[in-house]
Design an enzyme around this catalytic site. Sequence first.
Site, PDB file in Angstrom:
ATOM      1  N   ASN A 182     -10.980  -2.267  -5.532  1.00 57.23           N
ATOM      2  CA  ASN A 182     -10.164  -1.378  -6.374  1.00 57.23           C
ATOM      3  C   ASN A 182     -10.795  -1.091  -7.745  1.00 57.23           C
ATOM      4  O   ASN A 182     -10.409  -0.130  -8.414  1.00 57.23           O
ATOM      5  CB  ASN A 182      -8.738  -1.928  -6.558  1.00 57.23           C
ATOM      6  CG  ASN A 182      -7.880  -1.848  -5.309  1.00 57.23           C
ATOM      7  OD1 ASN A 182      -7.025  -2.702  -5.066  1.00 57.23           O
ATOM      8  ND2 ASN A 182      -8.080  -0.820  -4.483  1.00 57.23           N
TER       9      ASN A 182
ATOM     10  N   HIS B 199       2.569   3.212  -8.919  1.00 52.13           N
ATOM     11  CA  HIS B 199       2.375   1.778  -9.208  1.00 52.13           C
ATOM     12  C   HIS B 199       3.587   1.238  -9.981  1.00 52.13           C
ATOM     13  O   HIS B 199       4.090   0.158  -9.688  1.00 52.13           O
ATOM     14  CB  HIS B 199       1.097   1.559 -10.017  1.00 52.13           C
ATOM     15  CG  HIS B 199      -0.148   1.994  -9.292  1.00 52.13           C
ATOM     16  ND1 HIS B 199      -0.372   1.704  -7.961  1.00 52.13           N
ATOM     17  CD2 HIS B 199      -1.243   2.700  -9.702  1.00 52.13           C
ATOM     18  CE1 HIS B 199      -1.546   2.219  -7.591  1.00 52.13           C
ATOM     19  NE2 HIS B 199      -2.083   2.831  -8.623  1.00 52.13           N
TER      20      HIS B 199
ATOM     21  N   ASN C 159       1.275   3.404  -2.895  1.00 50.14           N
ATOM     22  CA  ASN C 159       1.838   3.813  -4.196  1.00 50.14           C
ATOM     23  C   ASN C 159       1.379   5.209  -4.612  1.00 50.14           C
ATOM     24  O   ASN C 159       2.168   6.023  -5.087  1.00 50.14           O
ATOM     25  CB  ASN C 159       1.393   2.842  -5.309  1.00 50.14           C
ATOM     26  CG  ASN C 159       1.939   1.449  -5.111  1.00 50.14           C
ATOM     27  OD1 ASN C 159       2.745   1.219  -4.228  1.00 50.14           O
ATOM     28  ND2 ASN C 159       1.485   0.521  -5.934  1.00 50.14           N
TER      29      ASN C 159
ATOM     30  N   ASP D 221       0.831  -1.219   0.000  1.00 49.20           N
ATOM     31  CA  ASP D 221       0.000   0.000   0.000  1.00 49.20           C
ATOM     32  C   ASP D 221       0.862   1.264   0.000  1.00 49.20           C
ATOM     33  O   ASP D 221       1.981   1.271   0.513  1.00 49.20           O
ATOM     34  CB  ASP D 221      -0.912  -0.031   1.241  1.00 49.20           C
ATOM     35  CG  ASP D 221      -2.076   0.935   1.107  1.00 49.20           C
ATOM     36  OD1 ASP D 221      -2.369   1.380  -0.019  1.00 49.20           O
ATOM     37  OD2 ASP D 221      -2.695   1.251   2.146  1.00 49.20           O
TER      38      ASP D 221
ATOM     39  N   SER E  63      -8.395  -4.520   5.094  1.00 45.30           N
ATOM     40  CA  SER E  63      -8.954  -4.248   3.766  1.00 45.30           C
ATOM     41  C   SER E  63      -9.410  -5.510   3.016  1.00 45.30           C
ATOM     42  O   SER E  63      -9.050  -5.715   1.850  1.00 45.30           O
ATOM     43  CB  SER E  63      -7.943  -3.456   2.918  1.00 45.30           C
ATOM     44  OG  SER E  63      -7.666  -2.208   3.506  1.00 45.30           O
TER      45      SER E  63
HETATM   46  C1  IPE Z   1      -5.595  -2.693  -0.284  1.00 45.70           C
HETATM   47  O1  IPE Z   1      -5.167  -1.382  -0.470  1.00 45.70           O
HETATM   48  C2  IPE Z   1      -5.567  -3.437  -1.571  1.00 45.70           C
HETATM   49  C3  IPE Z   1      -4.255  -3.648  -2.163  1.00 45.70           C
HETATM   50  C4  IPE Z   1      -3.112  -3.348  -1.635  1.00 45.70           C
HETATM   51  C5  IPE Z   1      -4.269  -4.284  -3.445  1.00 45.70           C
HETATM   52  P1  IPE Z   1      -6.205  -0.191  -0.665  1.00 45.70           P
HETATM   53  O2  IPE Z   1      -5.430   1.050  -0.725  1.00 45.70           O
HETATM   54  O3  IPE Z   1      -7.109  -0.487  -1.799  1.00 45.70           O
HETATM   55  O4  IPE Z   1      -7.056  -0.295   0.674  1.00 45.70           O
HETATM   56  P2  IPE Z   1      -7.860   0.817   1.484  1.00 45.70           P
HETATM   57  O5  IPE Z   1      -8.743   1.516   0.499  1.00 45.70           O
HETATM   58  O6  IPE Z   1      -6.855   1.723   2.098  1.00 45.70           O
HETATM   59  O7  IPE Z   1      -8.605   0.029   2.512  1.00 45.70           O
HETATM   60  C1  IPE Z   2      -1.450   0.219  -3.352  1.00 46.74           C
HETATM   61  O1  IPE Z   2      -1.228   1.587  -3.358  1.00 46.74           O
HETATM   62  C2  IPE Z   2      -1.689  -0.369  -4.720  1.00 46.74           C
HETATM   63  C3  IPE Z   2      -3.075  -0.798  -4.972  1.00 46.74           C
HETATM   64  C4  IPE Z   2      -4.068  -0.760  -4.116  1.00 46.74           C
HETATM   65  C5  IPE Z   2      -3.350  -1.317  -6.286  1.00 46.74           C
HETATM   66  P1  IPE Z   2      -2.435   2.611  -3.445  1.00 46.74           P
HETATM   67  O2  IPE Z   2      -2.757   2.837  -4.864  1.00 46.74           O
HETATM   68  O3  IPE Z   2      -3.566   2.148  -2.591  1.00 46.74           O
HETATM   69  O4  IPE Z   2      -1.778   3.916  -2.836  1.00 46.74           O
HETATM   70  P2  IPE Z   2      -2.421   4.889  -1.753  1.00 46.74           P
HETATM   71  O5  IPE Z   2      -2.817   4.032  -0.590  1.00 46.74           O
HETATM   72  O6  IPE Z   2      -3.601   5.532  -2.395  1.00 46.74           O
HETATM   73  O7  IPE Z   2      -1.334   5.831  -1.423  1.00 46.74           O
HETATM   74 MG    MG Z   3      -4.021   2.399  -0.642  1.00 51.64          MG
END
Ligand code: IPE
Ligand code: IPE
Ligand code: MG
Length: 263
Positions: free
Chosen positions: A82, A51, A36, A34, A210
């Site tokens: 997502n 990403h 990115n 998480d 999550s």
């Molecule tokens: C959880 O991260 C899913 C993945 C890492 C693939 P999210 O960023 O989607 O989760 P929330 O929204 O913070 O719960």
């Molecule tokens: C995790 O990073 C990757 C995925 C959930 C695919 P995020 O895209 O959730 O990054 P933040 O949490 O919004 O910073």
């Molecule tokens: Mg995230």
Amino acid sequence: MAETTKKTDDASLAELKARIDHNRLPKHVAVIMDGNGRWAQSQGQPRVYGHRNGVKAVDQTTEAATELGIEYLTLYAFSTENWGRPKSEVDALMELLVETIKLEVPKLQKNNIRLQAIGNLLRLPKHSRETLQQAIKETAGNDRMTLVLALNYSAKWEIIEAVRAIANNAREGHIDPAQIDESTFTDALSTKGMPDPELLIRTSGEARISNFLLWQLAYAELHFTPTFWPDFRKAHFYQAIIDFQDRERRFGKTSEQLQKDDK
Ligand code: IPE
Ligand code: IPE
Ligand code: MG
């Protein structure tokens, strides 16, 4: 100067690694990758940049886990929730998935790593699904470590699927409802045959599950680090293992009981 810094880094990495007890490694480590988007935004870049830069962390984590002798590494790459992100981000993630798998397969072969996937794969774009299935097939014979990608994964979805399968079996008379136990349920999940993760790592400072592996994480140790995923390196992985090994896993017992059992 750069050379000196590298030497210092190598030395401290080796020092960290030396602190790990190889006899008490978790068999299965799960990671919620998480942060990115926030990593990219902190540099004034679009989320997709984050990403793309997460791939190096995937590489490093896989390498660190393989070298240590971890048997299963599960990476949460895309949750069912997502899909709710902007279409451009979802499309970029699916494309990145294909590119990354293509790039990683030769490394997986070289390092004897088997690829598997959990989640509702049928909903992935055809191109992504086919690339994934091909990579799974090509690496099926590898047995040093299993790398599991959680894709379009949702623990609640997985649990409902398992309940449905068991109910169907009962209706058709293959199973007596009175005989349903933990192993019946464990075997109906997509993680069938895998040990439960003993350690869950989540990056980016968020402290939640999550919708990830709800059943399987029942007794996992949780390690939360503020590091954003694109910055996650071997040293962070070693730190998480050291943290895991410093915990006392009591499984409901008392500390005194455990110390007696040790003797
Ligand atoms: C959880 O991260 C899913 C993945 C890492 C693939 P999210 O960023 O989607 O989760 P929330 O929204 O913070 O719960
Ligand atoms: C995790 O990073 C990757 C995925 C959930 C695919 P995020 O895209 O959730 O990054 P933040 O949490 O919004 O910073
Ligand atoms: Mg995230």
